[in-house]
Scaffold this active site. Structure first.
Site, PDB file in Angstrom:
ATOM      1  N   ASP A   6       5.080  -1.861   0.777  1.00 31.28           N
ATOM      2  CA  ASP A   6       4.010  -1.653   1.755  1.00 31.28           C
ATOM      3  C   ASP A   6       3.859  -2.897   2.635  1.00 31.28           C
ATOM      4  O   ASP A   6       4.260  -4.001   2.261  1.00 31.28           O
ATOM      5  CB  ASP A   6       2.704  -1.361   1.025  1.00 31.28           C
ATOM      6  N   GLU A  41       6.036  -4.298   7.921  1.00 27.37           N
ATOM      7  CA  GLU A  41       6.377  -4.423   9.352  1.00 27.37           C
ATOM      8  C   GLU A  41       6.928  -5.812   9.723  1.00 27.37           C
ATOM      9  O   GLU A  41       7.827  -5.844  10.567  1.00 27.37           O
ATOM     10  CB  GLU A  41       5.142  -4.098  10.214  1.00 27.37           C
ATOM     11  N   ASP A  79      -0.993   5.083   7.677  1.00 25.87           N
ATOM     12  CA  ASP A  79      -2.390   5.357   7.341  1.00 25.87           C
ATOM     13  C   ASP A  79      -3.014   6.328   8.319  1.00 25.87           C
ATOM     14  O   ASP A  79      -3.872   5.987   9.139  1.00 25.87           O
ATOM     15  CB  ASP A  79      -3.179   4.047   7.315  1.00 25.87           C
TER      16      ASP A  79
END
Length: 815
Positions: free
Chosen positions: A410, A413, A478
């Site tokens: 997670d 990026e 999300d």
């Protein structure tokens, strides 16, 4: 205040366009001066010297060329996109004013003065450099000419419509919390587009930049970046499926995941204790929901959201016996997946260890770079450095030894990535978009090395072109828990799957927000999930993400859809196999069916699930009918056998159904219910065949292996069960064939129930393998018999039961 904000945004847009125009003017001037000087042909490439540096063209397998511009003093980074270099043979023809170099599938025409390259498939022009490569102190990139009616898809995760032409796309992986029906910048950008002219253009550059698809100049595609590799890859194909296959032959094929990855996941943000985990899986069993995986979010290593990231060790107060918990789950057929993040907080238990191990990215003074973000003061693991990778993998190794079956990466990026962060191969802005890619590579390659008998499971939020070859399973971030969050999910999955990421999926039910439980929205999202690559409800915990914690009506409807997903495992696993061999997506756009109808490119309200299902999610409240666009042919309603044809279908729905259509002539294989994929068996196999006069001959197959062996197909440890049907004047003939050397646990024979839909009379005779099959007059007699047939005139279905051993078998139905 709102007016002021809007004016500032408009001023910012005007400045960006002005900057692009100024850059363009400088680039045009530089490109006008570029001329050919000479060339050198080697066995596997052509290098051309120009007045502005060199250009090397390298054939990459079939239908693809890498084009690498290099100028003295201009820093280059390695290719992240190319899986491995396996150059193909190419021919060079030299003309007075040009060079022609390429293969039968793709030819580069290199014009000498002014210098630029255009690309042909046969005699057809696909695309060409407008004025080609440019570079100055702060910006580098390429300009291509666009045809008048050309449509462009791709660019990664965006909510902009399927055709992204006219958009200026930021190339910087960035979280977009709570997105709904519009997003220009999200978690997973890709510097690549697929054209309606059947080529893919991929810019092999990981740096921060933009992909301008005719926004600043309507007939120019401009790629621009602040640094990085000055190379692009062009891929051609005669059809969209062939184009994708050629593309993944260069960037890498997605390895076949373990079969359990296609099962049902229990997941939320997040399970706080071992007892909560055990109670949750007990609830799935009590409510008769199959379950294959349980995902633990960040509470496994800390009691709070903030302050613990980087611990990556069990919080023994909440999880006192994690190894026993994992083993107990495994005994029930449930695999444990752990979240991990690449951030190490300075307050975490591993901060000093990470610093001492030289695992963290640096600041400009050479010290570990520290910065603040939502979770606390932190450093970032440098996955581009050997020390960083080794330190990180050592943590994974220990968890793997405890029995963890899969990894969830997670915030990759990375979610926060200051520009002055120094990595082993460059600054943050040079390699930002490749961070998740390199992280996944580290995991995949170490898994293969240390656990060669296991298929890795690696779910990540961000990556780069080619990340699929490391088994990356992306999700769409999300998303808001509202109808606007559900509506773009087909577009997101299709856009990613066209460029190699066939397992892109959403948090089923929506993740972010939501004041109270919306039963209709939740059910619709989970119904859609039955026909998407990964079935994983996941959400913030104030509303349960798991269907077992909701009301009886919700449980009853979602249970049936989840069980249907398990019954469809032979079909779904075959889609996964096809993806691993050719890159063909599991979810496919309708324009694959009719590539001459460019209007279908824009259609994102329905999709093909494999070859034979057409699915249209219900994405609005209170709907009792859905208009579905059809790509041609005849289609059957999966729930009631109603038939549809023409351009559109009005499909009636209630809360217990969504539009799911089946192609005429299709074979749909299903198996019996199970509690997890550990119990999967195709020993009892039902084949639903959808007969129709237009389907004169049809074929289908399923791929079977043990669901776990690495490279089972290449090792011959598989079966392919092939089916065909041919209509003739007095009935229909079926042919059953098998291939492959078999696998451990393979059924010695299969009990087949062939269910022929749309059959309008009782047959005169049925023969299988030269023997007559009895036609029973009563359904209960047929149900008791090991072999036989029964005609159900109420539903126009003919059911035939027979044993199929490992030999070829023919079955004839005669009227």
């Amino acid at each position: 205040m709102i007016l002021k904000s809007s004016l500032l945004r408009l001023q910012g847009l005007a400045a960006a366009l002005c900057f692009a125009a100024l850059c363009t003017a400088a680039q045009v001037q530089a490109a006008d001066q570029r001329v050919y000087r000479n060339h050198q042909l080697s066995e596997h490439s052509l290098t051309v010297e120009t007045s502005d540096g060199t250009v090397t063209l390298t054939p990459l397998r079939k239908g693809a060329l890498e084009v690498h511009y290099q100028r003295e003093g201009l820093k280059q980074l390695p290719s992240f996109a190319i899986a491995e270099r396996a150059p193909g043979a190419a021919r060079l023809d030299e003309k007075r004013d040009r060079l022609e170099y390429g293969t039968d599938q793709l030819k580069a025409v290199i014009h000498k003065s002014p210098f630029y390259i255009e690309y042909l498939r046969g005699a057809q022009r696909l695309t060409g450099e407008e004025l080609g490569f440019f570079a100055n102190e702060t910006l580098r990139g390429f300009r291509f000419a666009l045809a008048a009616e050309e449509k462009l898809l791709g660019g990664g995760e965006r909510v902009l419509g399927m055709d992204r032409r006219g958009q200026r796309l930021p190339l910087y992986n960035k979280a977009h919390y709570g997105y709904t029906t519009e997003s220009n910048q999200m978690y997973f950008s890709l510097p690549a587009v697929m054209s309606s002219n059947k080529y893919i253009l991929l810019f092999d550059n990981s740096a921060t930049g933009n992909l301008d698809l005719g926004a600043s100049e309507k007939d120019v595609l401009q790629f621009e970046a602040v640094g990085g590799r000055t190379a692009y890859i062009i891929v051609a194909g005669d059809s969209y499926p062939q184009l994708i296959e050629n593309y993944v032959s260069v960037t890498g094929r997605q390895p076949l995941p373990p079969r359990w990855a296609l099962g049902n996941f229990a997941s939320r943000f997040g399970y706080r204790t071992e007892q909560q985990v055990r109670d949750t899986v007990d609830k799935f069993a009590e409510e008769d929901f199959p379950l294959d995986a349980l995902v633990l979010d960040l509470y496994w290593f800390g009691a709070d959201i903030k302050g613990h990231m980087g611990n990556l060790a069990w919080d023994k107060n909440a999880f006192p016996e994690p190894e026993k918990m994992i083993a107990d789950l495994k005994e029930r057929g449930i695999n444990t997946i752990l979240v991990t993040e690449p951030f190490v907080l300075s307050t975490s238990e591993r901060w000093d260890e990470a610093v001492a191990s030289n695992a963290l990215a640096k600041d400009l003074t050479g010290k570990p770079k520290r910065f603040d973000f939502y979770f606390g003061n932190t450093g970032l693991i440098d996955v581009f450095a050997e020390d960083g990778r080794d330190w990180f993998w050592n943590i994974y190794r220990g968890l793997k030894q405890q029995g963890v079956a899969g990894w969830w990466g997670d915030l990759g990026e990375p979610e926060v990535h200051p520009s002055d962060t120094v990595h082993a191969i460059g600054m943050a802005d040079e390699i930002h978009n490749a961070y998740g890619h390199r992280w996944a590579q580290m995991l995949y390659e170490n898994e293969k090395s240390e656990n060669p008998a296991e298929r890795p499971f690696i779910m990540m939020r961000a990556g780069f072109a080619g990340s699929q070859r490391y088994g990356m399973i992306p999700w769409t971030g999300d998303v808001a828990r509202e109808w606007g969050g559900l509506q773009p999910q087909v577009e997101l999955a299709l856009s990613m799957s066209l460029l190699g990421f066939g397992y892109t999926h959403s948090d089923l039910g929506g993740f972010a927000g939501g004041e109270e439980f919306d039963r209709e929205l939740y059910i619709r999202w989970l119904q859609y999930g039955t026909f998407q690559p990964v079935y994983r409800p996941h959400a913030q915990e104030h509303i349960a993400s798991e269907p077992v914690f909701h009301d009886r009506k919700t449980r009853d409807i979602t249970r049936e859809f989840i069980k249907l997903r398990y019954r469809l495992l032979p079909y779904n696993y075959t889609l996964a196999f096809e993806n691993s061999r050719t890159g063909m997506p599991l979810m496919r756009p309708l324009f694959f069916e009719n590539d001459s109808d460019t209007a279908l490119i824009d259609y994102k309200d329905a999709y093909l699930w494999g070859n034979d299902f057409l699915v249209a999610p219900v994405t609005e409240a209170g709907v009792d009918a859905v208009e579905v666009q059809l790509p041609g042919g005849v289609w059957f309603d999966y729930w009631n056998d109603d038939q549809y044809g023409g351009e559109t279908a009005q499909v009636k729905v209630d809360l217990e159904s969504i539009p799911v259509l089946v192609r005429a002539g299709a074979f749909i294989p299903t198996v019996e219910d199970m509690t997890s994929t550990r119990d999967y068996s195709s020993a009892k196999l039902t084949l639903d065949y959808y007969a129709h006069p237009t389907a004169v001959r049809s074929n289908g197959y399923i791929y079977e292996d043990d669901g776990a062996t690495v490279n089972a197909y290449d090792r011959g440890q598989y079966e392919k069960l092939a089916f065909s049907a041919s209509r003739n004047g007095d009935g229909i003939a079926f042919d059953f064939q098998r291939s492959g050397d078999g696998y451990e646990g393979m059924p010695a024979q299969r009990q087949i129930t062939l269910k022929i839909h749309n059959w309008q009379q009782a047959p005169a005779a049925i023969e299988a393998g030269g023997q007559t099959i009895q036609l029973h007059q009563r359904e209960k007699d047929f149900a008791r018999a090991a072999q036989g047939a029964w005609y159900d005139k109420r539903s126009d279905q003919l059911l035939v039961k027979f044993a199929w051993r490992q030999q070829a078998l023919q079955l004839a139905v005669k009227n």
